[in-house]
Design an enzyme around this catalytic site. Structure first.
Site, PDB file in Angstrom:
ATOM      1  N   ARG A   1      22.622  26.577  55.986  1.00 52.84           N
ATOM      2  CA  ARG A   1      23.759  27.288  55.661  1.00 52.84           C
ATOM      3  C   ARG A   1      24.491  26.977  54.270  1.00 52.84           C
ATOM      4  O   ARG A   1      23.996  26.154  53.291  1.00 52.84           O
ATOM      5  CB  ARG A   1      24.912  25.938  56.488  1.00 52.84           C
ATOM      6  CG  ARG A   1      25.427  26.553  58.337  1.00 52.84           C
ATOM      7  CD  ARG A   1      26.338  28.054  58.270  1.00 52.84           C
ATOM      8  NE  ARG A   1      26.451  28.198  59.901  1.00 52.84           N
ATOM      9  CZ  ARG A   1      25.411  28.993  60.433  1.00 52.84           C
ATOM     10  NH1 ARG A   1      24.261  29.392  59.116  1.00 52.84           N
ATOM     11  NH2 ARG A   1      25.524  29.061  61.240  1.00 52.84           N
TER      12      ARG A   1
ATOM     13  N   GLU B   1      30.407  32.889  52.595  1.00 55.67           N
ATOM     14  CA  GLU B   1      30.782  33.920  52.651  1.00 55.67           C
ATOM     15  C   GLU B   1      31.849  34.476  53.255  1.00 55.67           C
ATOM     16  O   GLU B   1      32.748  33.492  53.781  1.00 55.67           O
ATOM     17  CB  GLU B   1      29.698  34.174  53.917  1.00 55.67           C
ATOM     18  CG  GLU B   1      28.538  33.302  54.069  1.00 55.67           C
ATOM     19  CD  GLU B   1      27.426  32.983  54.779  1.00 55.67           C
ATOM     20  OE1 GLU B   1      27.930  33.548  55.334  1.00 55.67           O
ATOM     21  OE2 GLU B   1      26.213  32.645  54.499  1.00 55.67           O
TER      22      GLU B   1
ATOM     23  N   HIS C   1      23.111  36.862  54.161  1.00 50.82           N
ATOM     24  CA  HIS C   1      22.909  36.192  55.093  1.00 50.82           C
ATOM     25  C   HIS C   1      22.060  36.811  56.408  1.00 50.82           C
ATOM     26  O   HIS C   1      22.834  37.617  57.306  1.00 50.82           O
ATOM     27  CB  HIS C   1      24.447  35.473  55.913  1.00 50.82           C
ATOM     28  CG  HIS C   1      24.096  34.246  57.017  1.00 50.82           C
ATOM     29  ND1 HIS C   1      24.987  33.556  57.214  1.00 50.82           N
ATOM     30  CD2 HIS C   1      23.100  34.186  57.475  1.00 50.82           C
ATOM     31  CE1 HIS C   1      24.361  32.868  57.980  1.00 50.82           C
ATOM     32  NE2 HIS C   1      23.925  33.074  58.614  1.00 50.82           N
TER      33      HIS C   1
END
Ligand code: DGY
Length: 330
Positions: A235, A264, A282
């Site tokens: 993360r 993000e 991602h």
């Protein structure tokens, strides 16, 4: 007595056969379409919803939960649950279903891809080639780092961390690991700072929690040093992105491979322009089979939690496939 039909809101199209299974279960399915879960809560669409199938881009906070008084289960097509207010959910006795195990190999593969691209400077070399800046082989060009005999420090020794460790050993790396609790396994390093000092490359595999926020900050990046590599497929919030960008610009870190970002889909502009960084949007779990498995696991977990019988797969060849099919084409 006829029980009322369960209503399930899904926030995204589900890959693989998960959507078919949900439909076959007999629950009422509401597709969110283009709006956000926040919009849906404001428009009262959650008032009679029993279950939600969401992804990590849906913020399921206390406000959303308040707008769903009947909600008894949330299934997220992710292993991470940091986008869900799990404390409020627990207080309300709402089950939170995730997809542990489904994405271990795909994510570990991507961590190795980032480790290799960082060590071998392939992103920079490819950019030069594409831009017409490569004028032929040179003995001192793009010199990178060998994996053989280098030490990889794995932070977080869960399923994905271990899967990365196994892969790294196959490349001849020495693998150390750190986790909050002693693992009793060879290679355990109790102190994170010690692990960083001892490692040539570090791969992060801890969840996003208040305790892991900026776990890798400017001070710890300096412990890694100018010939080290950092990989993050976990993360974004675990790494201080601004500090990472500065360390790369100042050449205080050799390279970084980053698949996840603090905010993000935004990426810190200094990270975008930093040398030695491979950045991906991602995609750790983005394989056909993994995403299908994740969606199925989420749907099955949600139905089980709602007490709805889970239909058996209509076509098992479909359920666990690794090839592109018509329905997957963009
Ligand atoms: C997850 O499942 O939490 C991953 O980040 C998705 O790739």
């Amino acid at each position: 007595m006829n029980l009322p039909t369960m209503r399930v809101l899904i926030t995204c199209p589900l890959p693989g056969i998960a959507g078919d299974r949900l439909a076959a279960s007999g629950v009422d399915v509401i597709q969110l379409g283009d709006s956000t879960v926040d919009d849906a809560s404001e428009r009262g669409l959650l008032a009679d919803v029993d279950g939600i199938v969401c992804t990590l881009t849906d913020r399921i906070d206390a406000r959303v939960l308040d707008a769903a008084p009947r909600l008894s289960a949330i299934a997220t097509v992710s292993v991470g649950r940091d986008h869900i207010d799990t404390e409020t959910a627990a207080r309300r006795e709402i089950d939170v279903v995730t997809t542990p195990g489904a994405l271990d190999d795909a994510t570990a593969d991507l961590a190795v891809l980032l480790l290799l691209s960082s060590c071998r400077r392939s992103t920079e070399a490819e950019a030069d080639l594409r831009a017409g800046r490569w004028h032929g082989w040179g003995v001192d060009q793009y010199l990178g780092l060998d994996l053989m005999d280098a030490t990889l420090g794995v932070v977080g020794w869960g399923r994905i961390g271990r899967a990365v460790g196994r892969r790294a050993e196959a490349f001849g790396m020495h693998v150390l690991h750190h986790s909050r609790r002693p693992t009793g396994e060879q290679g355990f390093v109790a102190d994170l700072d010690d692990l960083l000092v001892l490692s040539d490359a570090v791969s992060l595999h801890v969840p996003a929690t208040p305790e892991t926020h900026h776990l890798i900050d400017a001070r710890r990046l300096d412990l890694l040093g100018p010939s080290a590599v950092l990989v993050n497929t976990a993360r974004g919030s675990i790494v201080d992105e601004a500090a990472l960008a500065e360390a790369l610009h100042a050449r205080r870190l050799f390279a970084a491979g980053i698949d996840v970002f603090e905010h993000e889909p935004e990426v810190h502009p200094r990270l975008l322009s930093a040398p030695g960084v491979t950045i991906l949007p991602h995609i750790g779990s983005a394989t056909i089979r993994t995403r299908s498995r994740m969606a199925e696991m989420a749907v099955d977990g949600l139905l089980a939690s709602l007490g709805v019988a889970v239909p058996s797969p209509a076509d098992s060849r479909h359920a666990d496939r690794n090839t592109l099919q018509e329905r997957d084409r963009p």
